[in-house]
Design an enzyme around this catalytic site. Structure first.
Site, PDB file in Angstrom:
ATOM      1  N   GLU A   1       5.184   7.415 -10.696  1.00 56.62           N
ATOM      2  CA  GLU A   1       5.392   6.852  -9.350  1.00 56.62           C
ATOM      3  C   GLU A   1       6.760   6.194  -9.352  1.00 56.62           C
ATOM      4  O   GLU A   1       7.113   5.477 -10.296  1.00 56.62           O
ATOM      5  CB  GLU A   1       4.404   5.729  -9.025  1.00 56.62           C
ATOM      6  CG  GLU A   1       3.035   6.150  -8.586  1.00 56.62           C
ATOM      7  CD  GLU A   1       2.183   4.950  -8.148  1.00 56.62           C
ATOM      8  OE1 GLU A   1       2.725   3.870  -7.857  1.00 56.62           O
ATOM      9  OE2 GLU A   1       0.960   5.127  -8.126  1.00 56.62           O
TER      10      GLU A   1
ATOM     11  N   GLU B   1      -2.420   2.281 -13.293  1.00 54.03           N
ATOM     12  CA  GLU B   1      -1.965   0.890 -13.395  1.00 54.03           C
ATOM     13  C   GLU B   1      -3.087  -0.108 -13.702  1.00 54.03           C
ATOM     14  O   GLU B   1      -3.416  -0.952 -12.863  1.00 54.03           O
ATOM     15  CB  GLU B   1      -1.265   0.469 -12.100  1.00 54.03           C
ATOM     16  CG  GLU B   1      -0.039   1.286 -11.777  1.00 54.03           C
ATOM     17  CD  GLU B   1       0.684   0.775 -10.527  1.00 54.03           C
ATOM     18  OE1 GLU B   1       0.169  -0.108  -9.836  1.00 54.03           O
ATOM     19  OE2 GLU B   1       1.786   1.285 -10.247  1.00 54.03           O
TER      20      GLU B   1
HETATM   21  O1  IFM Z   1       0.806   1.868  -3.351  1.00 47.07           O
HETATM   22  C1  IFM Z   1       0.877   1.499  -4.690  1.00 47.07           C
HETATM   23  C2  IFM Z   1       0.115   2.472  -5.567  1.00 47.07           C
HETATM   24  O2  IFM Z   1      -1.198   2.620  -5.158  1.00 47.07           O
HETATM   25  C3  IFM Z   1       0.121   1.977  -6.995  1.00 47.07           C
HETATM   26  N1  IFM Z   1       1.467   1.720  -7.431  1.00 47.07           N
HETATM   27  C4  IFM Z   1       2.318   0.914  -6.594  1.00 47.07           C
HETATM   28  C5  IFM Z   1       2.303   1.459  -5.177  1.00 47.07           C
HETATM   29  C6  IFM Z   1       3.210   0.597  -4.277  1.00 47.07           C
HETATM   30  O3  IFM Z   1       2.720  -0.690  -4.207  1.00 47.07           O
END
Ligand code: IFM
Length: 474
Positions: free
Chosen positions: A383, A196
């Site tokens: 994710e 990200e």
């Molecule tokens: O915890 C984070 C992760 O590290 C990166 N993506 C979003 C998740 C939730 O906020």
């Protein structure tokens, strides 16, 4: 169905009336099953700083998150990641749990400052060995390890020189990528370069709510350009050193809808879309920065050197999408430069998670569709998950809202796949409750509960739901 579950379902039914979710959508016993997805990667995702703890053990150096989280006022409830989930010591038992839940893929990141604690001239063998232990445990248990090179924990000594805002970060990153891919590349074929970049540049260098806590438009644009270069540089190095490589990188992403058809809201939505969804993928595809739709991006020109345009693209094997909420965009005078804001979901009266993020599973379909317009080979949901308040009753955690979230979200992934989009995997965020950055330990995203006092793990009902969902994978 137990009486307790029935009452919960009934209550969520009432919730559905409040939040206008069709009751039909609450039938959790629909026969959705992993076999409907065909050959697919099913995994859980984690990140070093959020789970490992042992922040100063076995020669590890400081990262920006060690520094930031130990400074009062930066993290809710004065939490820090010094111990987190103690995964540095519990990795064997934890990997056993995820195997028992029928997952086949485990995504974790490397702590850069465990491997290069002080500068990039000397490797810390104990740091290297730790990840060998994790990888070997996975392989012994028939779990595919997926490595993320960078999930936000930059070594502090690089930050002392400006961090991502200083182009020198690329030399450090090159060495880090080279050493780790040479070291683990014979055992691990699946890698992701950055986690990200839009999030770590925006929160770290523009709004300052994440490490290193900088608030500067110049630093932000510099960090964006250097992250874009690191993304392709990392990809190229991995391609050279990793056997049978399968290389991706990840993007946080959200469908952006204008709050109304007013021209100023439409333009606000376009700018947010650039900043949230387009700024990192388009240069990696050789399309350059999308400055036409957001003129402020011309500020990047200051940091672009001769030859950079040619360095930005890389042919990734897959793109990791990390989607959590949709954005309803509105013109706003209170947000200088971008002149746009995301309407607060609470004010919109929609159901939200413990992060105050809207629960809106159809957005998963829309964002996959949105990215499928790009010429990318495969999409993996690297994710996806939701934080809800959990409570333990008689030793079990009946997290029915999370189950419903996964059930409905996965149906949207399947919908996209059934339309012919090449989606090939899904990673749950996250395996166990962990350190949620500036929010500390309060939001719980895990399908495994962690008691942060005792480090006792308890599989939540959502974990068992996945075990059943994945039962044909074993
Ligand atoms: O915890 C984070 C992760 O590290 C990166 N993506 C979003 C998740 C939730 O906020």
């Amino acid at each position: 169905m137990q009486r307790r579950d029935y009452i919960k379902l009934l209550l969520s039914g009432i919730g559905s009336l409040l939040f206008k979710i069709p009751l039909k959508a609450l039938q959790l016993n629909r026969p959705i099953h992993s076999k409907h997805f065909g050959t697919f990667y099913w995994g859980v995702a984690t990140a070093a700083y959020q789970i490992e703890g042992s922040h100063d053990v076995d020669g590890k150096g400081l990262s920006i998150w060690d520094t930031f989280s130990n400074k009062s006022g930066n993290i809710k409830d004065k939490n820090n990641g010094n111990t987190a989930c103690n995964f540095y010591y519990t990795y064997k038992e934890d990997i056993e749990i995820l195997k028992n839940l029928n997952f086949k893929d485990f995504r974790f990141s490397l702590s850069w400052s465990r491997i290069f604690p002080h500068d990039n001239s000397k490797v810390n063998q104990k740091g290297i060995d730790f990840y060998h232990r994790i990888i070997d445990t996975c392989l012994e248990k028939n779990i595919n390890p997926w490595i993320t090179l960078y999930h936000w924990d930059l070594p502090q000594y690089i930050q002392e020189k400006g961090g991502w805002a200083n182009r020198e970060v690329l030399n450090y990153f090159e060495e880090f990528a080279h050493t780790t891919s040479k070291t683990y590349g014979d055992k691990v074929s699946k890698w992701m370069v950055l986690n990200e970049p839009a999030a770590f540049t925006t929160f770290g260098y523009l709004t300052g709510i994440h490490a290193p806590g900088k608030i500067s438009l110049n630093s932000y644009f510099a960090s964006v350009h250097h992250a874009v270069l690191a993304q392709s540089l990392g990809g190229k190095i991995l391609r050279e050193n990793v056997k049978n490589s399968f290389i991706g990188t990840t993007f946080s992403c959200s469908p952006v809808e204008p709050a109304s058809q007013k021209a100023k809201n439409i333009r606000a939505a376009r700018r947010l879309d650039v900043a949230v969804n387009r700024m990192f993928i388009e240069p990696s595809l050789g399309m350059g920065y999308p400055s036409n739709d957001f003129r402020l991006l011309e500020s990047l020109n200051k940091y672009i050197k001769e030859g950079d345009e040619a360095k930005m693209p890389f042919e990734f094997d897959f793109i990791g999408l990390q989607h959590y909420f949709r954005i309803i965009a509105k013109y706003s005078l209170a947000r200088p430069f971008i002149w746009a804001t995301d309407m607060d979901p609470k004010k919109r009266g929609v159901e939200t998670t413990a992060m105050n993020w809207e629960v809106h599973p159809e957005s998963m379909y829309h964002i996959i569709k949105y990215f499928s317009k790009y010429p990318i080979k495969q999409i993996i949901i690297s994710e996806s998950g939701a934080a809800f308040e959990d409570s333990i009753t008689n030793g079990s955690i009946n997290d029915i809202r999370r189950i419903k979230f996964f059930d409905e979200t996965l149906q949207q992934v399947l919908r996209a796949k059934n339309e012919g989009i090449n989606v090939s995997g899904y990673f749950v965020w996250t395996f166990m409750d962990n350190f949620e950055w500036a929010e500390g330990y309060r939001p719980r995203f895990g399908i495994v509960h962690n008691d942060f006092n005792t480090q006792k793990r308890t599989v939540k009902d959502s974990g068992y739901w996945f075990k059943e969902f994945l039962s044909s994978e074993i």
